[in-house]
Design a protein around this motif. Sequence first.
Motif, PDB file in Angstrom:
ATOM      1  N   GLU A 125       0.811  -1.212   0.000  1.00 57.06           N
ATOM      2  CA  GLU A 125       0.000   0.000   0.000  1.00 57.06           C
ATOM      3  C   GLU A 125       0.850   1.271   0.000  1.00 57.06           C
ATOM      4  OE1 GLU A 125      -0.673   0.173   4.874  1.00 57.06           O
ATOM      5  OE2 GLU A 125      -2.338  -0.324   3.529  1.00 57.06           O
ATOM      6  N   ASN A 126       2.160   1.128   0.270  1.00 55.33           N
ATOM      7  CA  ASN A 126       3.067   2.278   0.250  1.00 55.33           C
ATOM      8  C   ASN A 126       3.705   2.498  -1.111  1.00 55.33           C
ATOM      9  OD1 ASN A 126       2.726   2.994   3.027  1.00 55.33           O
ATOM     10  ND2 ASN A 126       4.002   1.239   3.569  1.00 55.33           N
ATOM     11  N   GLY A 127       3.248   1.781  -2.124  1.00 52.14           N
ATOM     12  CA  GLY A 127       3.714   2.039  -3.484  1.00 52.14           C
ATOM     13  C   GLY A 127       4.956   1.254  -3.845  1.00 52.14           C
ATOM     14  N   CYS A 128       5.947   1.942  -4.384  1.00 54.55           N
ATOM     15  CA  CYS A 128       7.170   1.269  -4.821  1.00 54.55           C
ATOM     16  C   CYS A 128       8.321   2.265  -4.841  1.00 54.55           C
ATOM     17  CB  CYS A 128       6.983   0.641  -6.205  1.00 54.55           C
ATOM     18  SG  CYS A 128       6.741   1.849  -7.535  1.00 54.55           S
ATOM     19  N   MET A 129       9.516   1.733  -4.954  1.00 52.23           N
ATOM     20  CA  MET A 129      10.730   2.530  -5.088  1.00 52.23           C
ATOM     21  C   MET A 129      11.549   1.934  -6.227  1.00 52.23           C
ATOM     22  SD  MET A 129      13.586   3.336  -2.122  1.00 52.23           S
ATOM     23  CE  MET A 129      12.303   3.890  -0.985  1.00 52.23           C
ATOM     24  N   MET A 130      12.114   2.768  -7.062  1.00 52.76           N
ATOM     25  CA  MET A 130      12.884   2.279  -8.208  1.00 52.76           C
ATOM     26  C   MET A 130      14.195   3.041  -8.295  1.00 52.76           C
ATOM     27  SD  MET A 130      11.793   2.435 -12.236  1.00 52.76           S
ATOM     28  CE  MET A 130      13.014   2.548 -13.540  1.00 52.76           C
ATOM     29  N   LEU A 131      15.281   2.325  -8.486  1.00 52.31           N
ATOM     30  CA  LEU A 131      16.585   2.932  -8.750  1.00 52.31           C
ATOM     31  C   LEU A 131      16.990   2.575 -10.170  1.00 52.31           C
ATOM     32  CD1 LEU A 131      18.989   4.572  -7.811  1.00 52.31           C
ATOM     33  CD2 LEU A 131      19.974   2.488  -6.828  1.00 52.31           C
ATOM     34  N   GLU A 132      17.138   3.591 -10.996  1.00 48.87           N
ATOM     35  CA  GLU A 132      17.494   3.421 -12.404  1.00 48.87           C
ATOM     36  C   GLU A 132      18.941   3.859 -12.607  1.00 48.87           C
ATOM     37  OE1 GLU A 132      15.480   4.726 -16.600  1.00 48.87           O
ATOM     38  OE2 GLU A 132      15.987   6.348 -15.218  1.00 48.87           O
ATOM     39  N   ARG A 133      19.728   2.980 -13.204  1.00 47.47           N
ATOM     40  CA  ARG A 133      21.127   3.293 -13.472  1.00 47.47           C
ATOM     41  C   ARG A 133      21.231   4.323 -14.592  1.00 47.47           C
ATOM     42  NH1 ARG A 133      25.353  -0.033 -12.371  1.00 47.47           N
ATOM     43  NH2 ARG A 133      24.010  -1.895 -12.373  1.00 47.47           N
ATOM     44  N   SER A 134      22.173   5.226 -14.491  1.00 44.24           N
ATOM     45  CA  SER A 134      22.464   6.171 -15.563  1.00 44.24           C
ATOM     46  C   SER A 134      23.898   5.980 -16.026  1.00 44.24           C
ATOM     47  CB  SER A 134      22.269   7.612 -15.089  1.00 44.24           C
ATOM     48  OG  SER A 134      22.718   8.523 -16.082  1.00 44.24           O
ATOM     49  N   MET A 135      24.104   6.015 -17.343  1.00 45.35           N
ATOM     50  CA  MET A 135      25.451   5.914 -17.893  1.00 45.35           C
ATOM     51  C   MET A 135      26.071   7.291 -18.093  1.00 45.35           C
ATOM     52  SD  MET A 135      25.536   2.747 -17.795  1.00 45.35           S
ATOM     53  CE  MET A 135      27.225   2.579 -18.366  1.00 45.35           C
ATOM     54  N   ALA A 136      25.293   8.350 -17.780  1.00 42.97           N
ATOM     55  CA  ALA A 136      25.798   9.708 -17.936  1.00 42.97           C
ATOM     56  C   ALA A 136      26.884   9.990 -16.905  1.00 42.97           C
ATOM     57  CB  ALA A 136      24.653  10.710 -17.792  1.00 42.97           C
ATOM     58  N   GLU A 137      27.871  10.778 -17.297  1.00 41.65           N
ATOM     59  CA  GLU A 137      28.917  11.182 -16.369  1.00 41.65           C
ATOM     60  C   GLU A 137      28.344  12.190 -15.377  1.00 41.65           C
ATOM     61  OE1 GLU A 137      32.023  10.134 -15.996  1.00 41.65           O
ATOM     62  OE2 GLU A 137      31.727   8.618 -17.547  1.00 41.65           O
ATOM     63  N   GLY A 154      22.556   7.629 -11.021  1.00 40.29           N
ATOM     64  CA  GLY A 154      21.221   7.193 -11.381  1.00 40.29           C
ATOM     65  C   GLY A 154      20.155   8.135 -10.876  1.00 40.29           C
ATOM     66  N   ARG A 155      18.914   7.672 -10.992  1.00 33.98           N
ATOM     67  CA  ARG A 155      17.745   8.403 -10.514  1.00 33.98           C
ATOM     68  C   ARG A 155      16.954   7.511  -9.578  1.00 33.98           C
ATOM     69  NH1 ARG A 155      13.791  10.968 -14.750  1.00 33.98           N
ATOM     70  NH2 ARG A 155      14.122   9.024 -15.898  1.00 33.98           N
ATOM     71  N   LEU A 156      16.457   8.086  -8.514  1.00 31.41           N
ATOM     72  CA  LEU A 156      15.588   7.373  -7.591  1.00 31.41           C
ATOM     73  C   LEU A 156      14.154   7.830  -7.834  1.00 31.41           C
ATOM     74  CD1 LEU A 156      15.576   5.379  -5.126  1.00 31.41           C
ATOM     75  CD2 LEU A 156      15.397   7.433  -3.693  1.00 31.41           C
ATOM     76  N   PHE A 157      13.252   6.872  -7.961  1.00 30.95           N
ATOM     77  CA  PHE A 157      11.835   7.145  -8.177  1.00 30.95           C
ATOM     78  C   PHE A 157      11.035   6.663  -6.975  1.00 30.95           C
ATOM     79  CE2 PHE A 157      13.701   6.860 -12.329  1.00 30.95           C
ATOM     80  CZ  PHE A 157      13.014   7.772 -13.127  1.00 30.95           C
TER      81      PHE A 157
END
Length: 376
Positions: free
Chosen positions: A230-242, A289-292
């Motif tokens: 019920e608290n949703g989700c968390m996502m960590l997406e890798r980034s190849m950007a410097e 990366g980015r955290l969602f």
Amino acid sequence: MSSPSIRPELPIILGVGGVSVDLLATVASFPNPDDKIRSTSMKVQGGGNAGNALTCAARLGLNARLMSKVANDAQGRGILEELEADGVDVSFFVVSEEGNSPFTYVIVDNQTKTRTCIHTPGFPPMCPDDLKNSNLLSALEGVNLAYFDVRLHETALVVAHEAKKKRMPILIDAERLRDGLDEFLCLADYVVCSKNLPQAWSKAPSVPSALVSMLLRLPKVKFVIVTLGENGCMMLERSMAEVSETTEINIDDLPELLKQNIDSGKTTPTCVSSDITRLQAKGIGSVSGRLFIGTAEKIPESELVDTTGAGDAFIGSILYGICTNMPPEQMLPFAAQVATISCRALGARTDLPHVSDPRLTPFLGQTPLITTTMGG
């Protein structure tokens, strides 16, 4: 077993893993030892992680193929017929002339809105010898994305390695620590975890730091999602950007900062994210990366019936999102919406929506619903 006609304009996904018959009984409250109680409702329906996720993906419009094993008994025939009725290609199933098909007793507690599962595996179990090489190659032909729930692991790993040889992207459903999980994770491009798995696997002190640990230990993985009910989700997406290390931020501080950007009055699923930055986990390391943070719909208690299969519905929607190139800002709310719709009826598949369902229309536009960014 017939094979449904392929719609060439739509992506093909291959799933390998568990199927079962679910015998679901709703009770007013969970019984105490030696109690005798009556159910308030009863349903017999197909289940299993892979069976549910592929049914969800098929209803959303993907060409879905499923590899698993059943016995030639009434339950096994029912499993195949139900999957076929939903458009899932079951022509690559192994059907044993002896033994039993897998089944699960599911007790749904109306008082606590929880479910208890008692699973009986199929016998004889699926083994690599069940895979004829020609059948395996046919199953992989034209596949855009392969999915594994880490069940039937010895056989599924044969398929996963062959998929990797063919450069097919792979999504792993990491529900819990199971035999073969490490090898599957090393083959993965995408990972979706239950809420306890990241810390159990990585031994990290928090969920955000565990996600950093997973990306560091699994350099091929593009993103990791952890579902939080019920608290949703968390996502960590890798980034190849410097990214300059001067922008490094402690990932454990980020979730609460991001949640400040969520509209607390909004009841439908939404998503907020950080900018691409260097995310550091104390004592573990850092990744770019980015955290969602994704929210879930607040289901009124009067509408919440059964959470069985909600995680499978979420994963089926993520399969759809990857195959249709949804950005995370759109994919996470979409998957949360599908999962919450599925909780409004008894059984994992009863209320799984089709892609034409008007409840999904707001989530299927060409632009992300909400994108809130903040720098580190």
